[in-house]
Design a protein around this motif. Sequence first.
Motif, PDB file in Angstrom:
ATOM      1  N   UNK A 310       0.809  -1.220   0.000  1.00 44.54           N
ATOM      2  CA  UNK A 310       0.000   0.000   0.000  1.00 44.54           C
ATOM      3  C   UNK A 310       0.837   1.262   0.000  1.00 44.54           C
ATOM      4  N   UNK A 311       2.179   1.105   0.094  1.00 50.96           N
ATOM      5  CA  UNK A 311       3.057   2.268   0.101  1.00 50.96           C
ATOM      6  C   UNK A 311       3.435   2.757   1.480  1.00 50.96           C
ATOM      7  N   UNK A 312       3.132   1.994   2.522  1.00 50.64           N
ATOM      8  CA  UNK A 312       3.507   2.374   3.873  1.00 50.64           C
ATOM      9  C   UNK A 312       4.868   1.772   4.209  1.00 50.64           C
ATOM     10  N   UNK A 313       5.735   2.602   4.760  1.00 49.23           N
ATOM     11  CA  UNK A 313       7.076   2.139   5.125  1.00 49.23           C
ATOM     12  C   UNK A 313       6.981   1.089   6.233  1.00 49.23           C
ATOM     13  N   UNK A 314       7.742  -0.006   6.103  1.00 49.62           N
ATOM     14  CA  UNK A 314       7.734  -1.021   7.145  1.00 49.62           C
ATOM     15  C   UNK A 314       8.225  -0.427   8.463  1.00 49.62           C
ATOM     16  N   UNK A 315       7.615  -0.806   9.575  1.00 52.41           N
ATOM     17  CA  UNK A 315       7.962  -0.204  10.864  1.00 52.41           C
ATOM     18  C   UNK A 315       9.313  -0.684  11.391  1.00 52.41           C
ATOM     19  N   UNK A 316       9.872   0.093  12.283  1.00 51.23           N
ATOM     20  CA  UNK A 316      11.106  -0.284  12.976  1.00 51.23           C
ATOM     21  C   UNK A 316      10.859  -1.527  13.824  1.00 51.23           C
ATOM     22  N   UNK A 317      11.799  -2.478  13.878  1.00 51.31           N
ATOM     23  CA  UNK A 317      13.105  -2.506  13.212  1.00 51.31           C
ATOM     24  C   UNK A 317      13.110  -3.387  11.971  1.00 51.31           C
ATOM     25  N   UNK A 335      -2.557  -7.992   3.996  1.00 53.33           N
ATOM     26  CA  UNK A 335      -3.519  -8.530   3.042  1.00 53.33           C
ATOM     27  C   UNK A 335      -2.940  -8.755   1.657  1.00 53.33           C
ATOM     28  N   UNK A 336      -1.660  -8.474   1.498  1.00 58.87           N
ATOM     29  CA  UNK A 336      -0.972  -8.681   0.227  1.00 58.87           C
ATOM     30  C   UNK A 336       0.277  -9.520   0.495  1.00 58.87           C
ATOM     31  N   UNK A 337       0.741 -10.206  -0.540  1.00 64.86           N
ATOM     32  CA  UNK A 337       1.888 -11.084  -0.347  1.00 64.86           C
ATOM     33  C   UNK A 337       3.138 -10.576  -1.065  1.00 64.86           C
ATOM     34  N   UNK A 338       3.231  -9.269  -1.234  1.00 60.97           N
ATOM     35  CA  UNK A 338       4.433  -8.687  -1.821  1.00 60.97           C
ATOM     36  C   UNK A 338       4.722  -7.344  -1.160  1.00 60.97           C
ATOM     37  N   UNK A 339       5.931  -6.832  -1.386  1.00 64.17           N
ATOM     38  CA  UNK A 339       6.335  -5.525  -0.865  1.00 64.17           C
ATOM     39  C   UNK A 339       7.333  -4.924  -1.849  1.00 64.17           C
ATOM     40  N   UNK A 419       2.586  11.063  -3.937  1.00 61.05           N
ATOM     41  CA  UNK A 419       2.777  12.008  -2.834  1.00 61.05           C
ATOM     42  C   UNK A 419       2.996  11.290  -1.507  1.00 61.05           C
ATOM     43  N   UNK A 420       2.343  10.134  -1.325  1.00 63.31           N
ATOM     44  CA  UNK A 420       2.506   9.366  -0.084  1.00 63.31           C
ATOM     45  C   UNK A 420       3.933   8.849   0.040  1.00 63.31           C
ATOM     46  N   UNK A 421       4.476   8.288  -1.048  1.00 66.06           N
ATOM     47  CA  UNK A 421       5.856   7.815  -1.000  1.00 66.06           C
ATOM     48  C   UNK A 421       6.833   8.978  -0.880  1.00 66.06           C
ATOM     49  N   UNK A 422       6.559  10.063  -1.598  1.00 65.06           N
ATOM     50  CA  UNK A 422       7.460  11.208  -1.562  1.00 65.06           C
ATOM     51  C   UNK A 422       7.562  11.780  -0.158  1.00 65.06           C
ATOM     52  N   UNK A 423       6.438  11.869   0.547  1.00 66.50           N
ATOM     53  CA  UNK A 423       6.426  12.397   1.912  1.00 66.50           C
ATOM     54  C   UNK A 423       7.346  11.579   2.821  1.00 66.50           C
ATOM     55  N   UNK A 424       7.270  10.260   2.713  1.00 69.24           N
ATOM     56  CA  UNK A 424       8.073   9.387   3.570  1.00 69.24           C
ATOM     57  C   UNK A 424       9.555   9.400   3.175  1.00 69.24           C
ATOM     58  N   UNK A 425       9.821   9.454   1.887  1.00 70.82           N
ATOM     59  CA  UNK A 425      11.210   9.475   1.430  1.00 70.82           C
ATOM     60  C   UNK A 425      11.877  10.785   1.815  1.00 70.82           C
ATOM     61  N   UNK A 426      11.183  11.894   1.618  1.00 65.87           N
ATOM     62  CA  UNK A 426      11.763  13.193   1.965  1.00 65.87           C
ATOM     63  C   UNK A 426      12.004  13.318   3.458  1.00 65.87           C
ATOM     64  N   UNK A 427      11.125  12.755   4.274  1.00 67.12           N
ATOM     65  CA  UNK A 427      11.324  12.796   5.727  1.00 67.12           C
ATOM     66  C   UNK A 427      12.591  12.040   6.110  1.00 67.12           C
ATOM     67  N   UNK A 428      12.779  10.888   5.496  1.00 71.30           N
ATOM     68  CA  UNK A 428      14.009  10.120   5.744  1.00 71.30           C
ATOM     69  C   UNK A 428      15.223  10.890   5.233  1.00 71.30           C
ATOM     70  N   UNK A 429      15.102  11.512   4.053  1.00 69.53           N
ATOM     71  CA  UNK A 429      16.226  12.233   3.461  1.00 69.53           C
ATOM     72  C   UNK A 429      16.676  13.413   4.317  1.00 69.53           C
ATOM     73  N   UNK A 430      15.739  14.046   5.008  1.00 74.30           N
ATOM     74  CA  UNK A 430      16.128  15.179   5.859  1.00 74.30           C
ATOM     75  C   UNK A 430      17.031  14.745   7.015  1.00 74.30           C
TER      76      UNK A 430
END
Length: 552
Positions: A310-317, A335-339, A419-430
């Motif tokens: 669904x585009x959600x980053x896997x949680x820590x760790x 509910x899906x068998x891929x990532x 936009x959902x992926x971009x938000x998470x990637x940019x947060x990590x990039x900062x």
Amino acid sequence: MADDADVIVVGGGLAGLVAATEIADAGKRVIVVDQEGEQSLGGQAFWSFGGLFLVDSPEQRRLGIKDSYDLALQDWMGSAGFDRDEDLWPKRWAEAYVAFAAGEKRGWLRAMGHRIFPVVGWAERGGYDAMSHGNSVPRFHVSWGTGPGIIEPFERRARQAQANGRLTFKFRHRVDALSITNGIVDGVSGAILAPDHVERGKSSSRKVVGDFTLRAQAVIVASGGIGGNHDLVRQNWPKRLGDAPKSMISGVPEHVDGRMIGITEAAGARLINRDRMWHYVEGIRNWSPIWPRHGIRILPGPSSMWFDATGKRLPSPLFPGSDTLGQLHYIMSTGYDYSWFVLTQSIIKKEFALSGSEQNPDLTGKSWLMTARRATNKGAPAPVEAFKTHGADFIVRDNLADLVGAMNALSGDNLLKTEHLKLQIEARDREIENPYVKDAQVMNIHNARRYIGDRLIRTAKPHRILDPAHGPLIAVKLNILTRKTLGGFETDLDSRVFGSDGQIMPGLYAAGEAAGFGGGGMHGYRSLEGTFLGGCLFSGRNAGRAAAKAAV
């Protein structure tokens, strides 16, 4: 009527070869039967990366790694999570195996000519507390020559024993039943299959051209697991990992079907922990397959960003290389068998390796020159670049919007939003340019680069995912890849099999994956990696020595 041999070994994989050579070296006669042809000698170990779990090795010490039996046992027990009544023998096997890995394992192999690549890998890093899952330090020792490099000493010993008349191979002999006389397992019977010189790993003919019966004082079952039989994998799938995947790819050939496990259980052997299994979540479809549904596992470094369907980053760790079954549990809960991995060219160049002997021609071919090029090439290793170019699960684009569009087209589910992926990637990039951060994955990257082995060949210099200087962007669709059976026949430390009545079945032994690598599941729920080949070595050695000693 005289016995055909002192001991019969069912299965010509690594565990079977080890057992057979120990029997022959003890001066006893042994027959190895295998349904596949001679070209498949060595079994699944041939296809492996050749990783071995060693503790406080010279290779570790040279790299400044401080390890010990106590630390390794702490990690093992924290990962295994033994919690069942039937874990009595698996736990004893675990304790004995860790002692073997901290003791004579390396020297025993070295005396046969086995050698180790000098940089120790850090697999299954965990990320929880000190008593939970994961290796506290790097322990993954790659055999120089990968899987074939670990088979070679035992095949050489077996060929010598064959020349001396103490070992006989009977290929294309499929065992259909164990024979039991007066309560003692004393032989096997089955079908002789038509000769088939198909390439190693490819599906061979099952045409029957005859039958056979063989007698001995003991039988060792070393027939492997169930990873090539998806129906059986789904049948045994544990509810704790969610529903079984609808789609899986295979990390082992089709003949790894669990058939002999069923035959042995039907004869009265006690099979335990059948719901414990080890399947990878970083599987990619082989663009040049050898067996049906052939998949390869990515051995990732720590930097790729990992998103669910669904585009959600896997949680820590649950970062790359941290906790295989934790990742599997999370992915199946969606509910899906891929990532998805999302990464850069700089990351794939430094951090991507592919599991398997055929995917690592430099290490398999024992070429120092080719191996050195891993660190100096402008691109990723050639097999990785080939997958990037030809692999159905790889997407390469110059910008995120195009990448996400192609990801949606590949999955067909249209779940991802740019936009959902971009938000998470940019947060990590900062966070990436600061030495002190709160992003746990970035902390993990910094920790990895403190280890010289990772800094040299396994961890890219930290950088922003969306920095064009490190592009292009790459996405990889990750599939569930079947691999190992962690449960198996309950055995004592001499590899003698218990029956369903809780008593030892005289004459019956089990080794390798069929025995859960020892005891019926010495890994418990989770593996620390580098332990499957080692479990075949240790249980095969124990079985061979015990059976030889018992033979009169």
